[in-house]
Design an enzyme around this catalytic site. Structure first.
Site, PDB file in Angstrom:
ATOM      1  N   ARG A   1       4.925   0.942   7.347  1.00 57.20           N
ATOM      2  CA  ARG A   1       5.050  -0.058   8.435  1.00 57.20           C
ATOM      3  C   ARG A   1       3.523  -0.810   8.253  1.00 57.20           C
ATOM      4  O   ARG A   1       3.449  -2.116   8.361  1.00 57.20           O
ATOM      5  CB  ARG A   1       5.417   0.450   9.639  1.00 57.20           C
ATOM      6  N   GLU A   2       2.576  -0.189   8.454  1.00 59.60           N
ATOM      7  CA  GLU A   2       1.232  -0.583   8.665  1.00 59.60           C
ATOM      8  C   GLU A   2       0.831  -1.345   7.360  1.00 59.60           C
ATOM      9  O   GLU A   2       0.446  -2.645   7.474  1.00 59.60           O
ATOM     10  CB  GLU A   2       0.098   0.354   9.024  1.00 59.60           C
ATOM     11  N   SER A   3       1.060  -0.915   6.236  1.00 64.80           N
ATOM     12  CA  SER A   3       0.377  -1.540   5.046  1.00 64.80           C
ATOM     13  C   SER A   3       1.268  -1.806   3.817  1.00 64.80           C
ATOM     14  O   SER A   3       0.778  -2.283   2.931  1.00 64.80           O
ATOM     15  CB  SER A   3      -0.973  -0.755   4.552  1.00 64.80           C
TER      16      SER A   3
END
Length: 648
Positions: free
Chosen positions: A509-511
């Site tokens: 989700r983050e990167s």
């Protein structure tokens, strides 16, 4: 100057033409390629140092190197004042399958405008550009070329804006004003824009340009801006169009801090003045928005009618979440029909429609809706399956296989070769810009799927995810949920006693598994750690640390896993709170938690998280964790029994 003409990306991607590249030359053998890479790096350093003799010695041997066009770009951009319009246009033409033309144009046109080389500017940019700064130069160039009609039209359009314009516009505006092009209509239009933008200083400055006829109205507008709560003391006769402008502008402003008073005034003004449809929409949307934010109880009846008129899904969703927070299912069900048909089809609102049905005793209809939702894959589909006590439906992983006869021509694409070399030279941002251009040009889902497979084979995980999503290949789970850095995630998950799939879900989700990711607010690396957080966590672990270390996979996962563990410990192992804190900060979790007597079920708390980004984040990470467990042959649940029983 030398230019290497790239092929058209679009034409290469068309399937019927792929065969022509089966015999295309691949990248040079390892030894010559190593030499070219070294020479390219030396050439870049020569450009940076301005060592043009050295550069000219290196450049001829790099004509066939995939990044030759980048050398030309850096060279031309380094000294744009020396580039003739014909050379600029030629470079733009030859680099059209890359992201370089727009970058070069911005540099070239800014320099031409700054130097007042108006003929050069118009030869390279005969049409109006996009950026405001370049628009100002463009219309100055048109004026210098004798096209006053175009120059004055552009000047007026640029001048009527709610904020100050770039200094590059000042000479254009000065000439426009000197030519007597300013009218009260234009002055008033900009005053309204400045009012809307809350630019008080600009509003007062523009008001000084009012004619004697306009001045009294300008004074009224300024008075309302200064004290909107006193606007009823202003005389606003019905027979003047200025009156409705002043009243509507003031009401929108007043609604920001007193929606109750704004609605009272609005009901009075509707009896006194004639408003346009646009003004009615603007005022009612402002009052509705602020009433929803403030949860103004007295406005509920008016809101139901206003939301019907406004037909704005964002406002309706705010009302729905207010009803959810109060567990007011009758209000929820009464408001759901106000959503557009497309929005009502979202998994979110199908789930809550089912819950409203269940609350009023229609369990059969609720079960049918939940059954349909449970056949899909996602956060609300998993919730629906849990309600029905069914296994999760993953619709199977449908791997996309890149046929051997398609792989070679795709790899021969100039853009793909450039991406590979940009990765080698540690230029991930440029590589992703190239990939974005490739996906833009590949306007067919089949082409995008092939590119996704190619990126996956190359280990370009974020690029593969982007391509698969653009192709809407939702069931290609191996592309959309790759599993790189397994050993690293498992090692630190074991050390922190957390499931490695949760760490992977956070990183996804983050990167999207891009180690060099850098967010607009400064978060870095695979698990998007803020520098201050990284420093604090590294200190708690007794580890040496620098900001650049966050781009290293091992160090980033070390700190990210430790930080996640800290948050879990802080919130008694509750992943819902921990993930909310990971995205929005622990202090916000404390603020958003309800008192014991006001507690709501976990799914209501998640859906009513005030920040949309955080709400989507928590739902996505919980769902991604389930998907990763499935991909690894593990069983798991969206929420633990403890999380379902906890007080929210």
């Amino acid at each position: 100057m030398r230019f290497t003409a790239p092929f058209s990306t679009v034409s290469l991607l068309l399937l019927p033409l792929l065969g022509m590249f089966l015999n295309a030359p691949a990248l040079s053998s390892a030894e010559p390629l190593a030499s070219e890479r070294q020479d390219y790096g030396d050439a870049i350093q020569a450009i940076d140092k301005g060592s043009w003799t050295e550069y000219e010695q290196l450049r001829p041997g790099l004509d066939e190197y995939p990044l030759a066009i980048y050398l030309d770009y850096f060279q031309l951009s380094k000294q744009p004042q020396k580039v003739r319009p014909t050379e600029a246009r030629r470079f733009i033409s030859l680099s059209e399958d890359s992201p370089l033309p727009n970058r070069f144009l911005a540099i070239y046109l800014r320099k031409a405008g700054k130097d007042r080389r108006w003929d050069d500017f118009l030869q390279v940019m005969p049409e109006e550009p996009n950026s405001i700064e370049l628009k100002c130069y463009y219309f100055r160039a048109k004026l210098a070329a004798g096209d006053e009609l175009a120059a004055w039209e552009g000047a007026q359009r640029l001048w009527v804006h709610g904020e100050s314009r770039p200094k590059q516009c000042d000479p254009l505006f000065a000439a426009w004003l000197k030519a007597g092009q300013l009218s009260d209509q234009v002055v008033w239009a900009r005053m309204l824009e400045a009012f809307k933008a809350r630019e008080g200083s600009l509003l007062r400055y523009i008001a000084k340009k009012s004619s004697d006829k306009l001045a009294p109205w300008s004074d009224k507008l300024l008075a309302v801006y200064k004290k909107p709560e006193k606007m009823r003391s202003q005389s606003l006769p019905r027979d003047s169009a200025y009156s409705a402008d002043i009243a509507s502008s003031g009401l929108v402003y007043l609604a920001r801090y007193s929606p109750e008073k704004a609605l009272t005034y609005w009901e009075q003004y509707q009896q006194e003045l004639g408003f346009s449809a646009a003004q009615v929409q603007q005022v009612e949307a402002a009052i509705a928005l602020r009433s929803l934010f403030a949860k103004t109880e007295a406005h509920k009846p008016w809101l139901q009618e206003a939301l019907t008129r406004l037909e704005d899904d964002k406002l309706v969703e705010l009302r729905l979440r207010w009803a959810l927070a109060e567990q007011d299912f009758p209000a929820l069900e009464a408001t759901l029909p106000l959503l557009s048909e497309e929005k009502r089809g979202d998994a979110t609102w199908r789930y809550w429609q089912a819950m409203a049905m269940e609350q009023r005793g229609d369990s059969a209809a609720a079960a049918l809706l939940l059954q349909s939702l449970a056949q899909e894959r996602g956060y609300y589909s998993f919730l629906a399956a849990d309600k029905l006590q069914q296994e999760y439906a993953f619709n199977n992983n449908q791997p996309l296989v890149l046929a051997a006869d398609l792989a070679k021509p795709l790899q021969a694409l100039p853009a793909v070769q450039r991406i590979e070399e940009l990765h080698y030279h540690e230029e991930p941002s440029l590589a992703h810009s190239e990939w974005f251009k490739v996906l833009q040009d590949a306007d067919d889902a089949a082409q995008q799927q092939q590119l996704a497979q190619l990126a996956s084979q190359q280990g370009w995980h974020r690029m593969a995810i982007d391509a698969a999503n653009r192709a809407e290949a939702w069931d290609a789970l191996d592309l959309r949920f790759p599993m790189p850095y397994q050993e690293t995630f498992k090692r630190y998950a074991g050390a922190q006693q957390v499931p490695h799939t949760e760490l992977m879900a956070i990183a996804r989700r983050e990167s999207a598994f891009f180690p060099e990711a850098h967010s607009p607010v400064g978060a870095r690396g695979l698990m998007q750690i803020m520098p201050a957080t990284g420093k604090q966590v590294a200190s708690s672990l007794g580890r040496s640390h620098s900001g650049s270390d966050l781009y290293e996979v091992d160090h980033n996962v070390l700190l990210g896993s430790a930080y996640y563990r800290q948050l879990l410990d802080r919130f008694n192992g509750n992943r819902v709170f921990a993930l909310t804190a990971y995205n929005a900060g622990p202090h916000r979790v404390e603020r958003w938690r309800n008192k014991e007597q006001e507690a709501v079920p976990v799914e209501i708390w998640v859906e009513t998280i005030p920040y949309r980004e955080t709400r989507n984040y928590v739902q996505a990470v919980l769902a991604y964790n389930v998907v990763f467990q499935y991909m690894m042959g593990e069983s798991g649940s969206l929420l633990t029994p403890e999380e379902q029983r906890a007080s929210y």
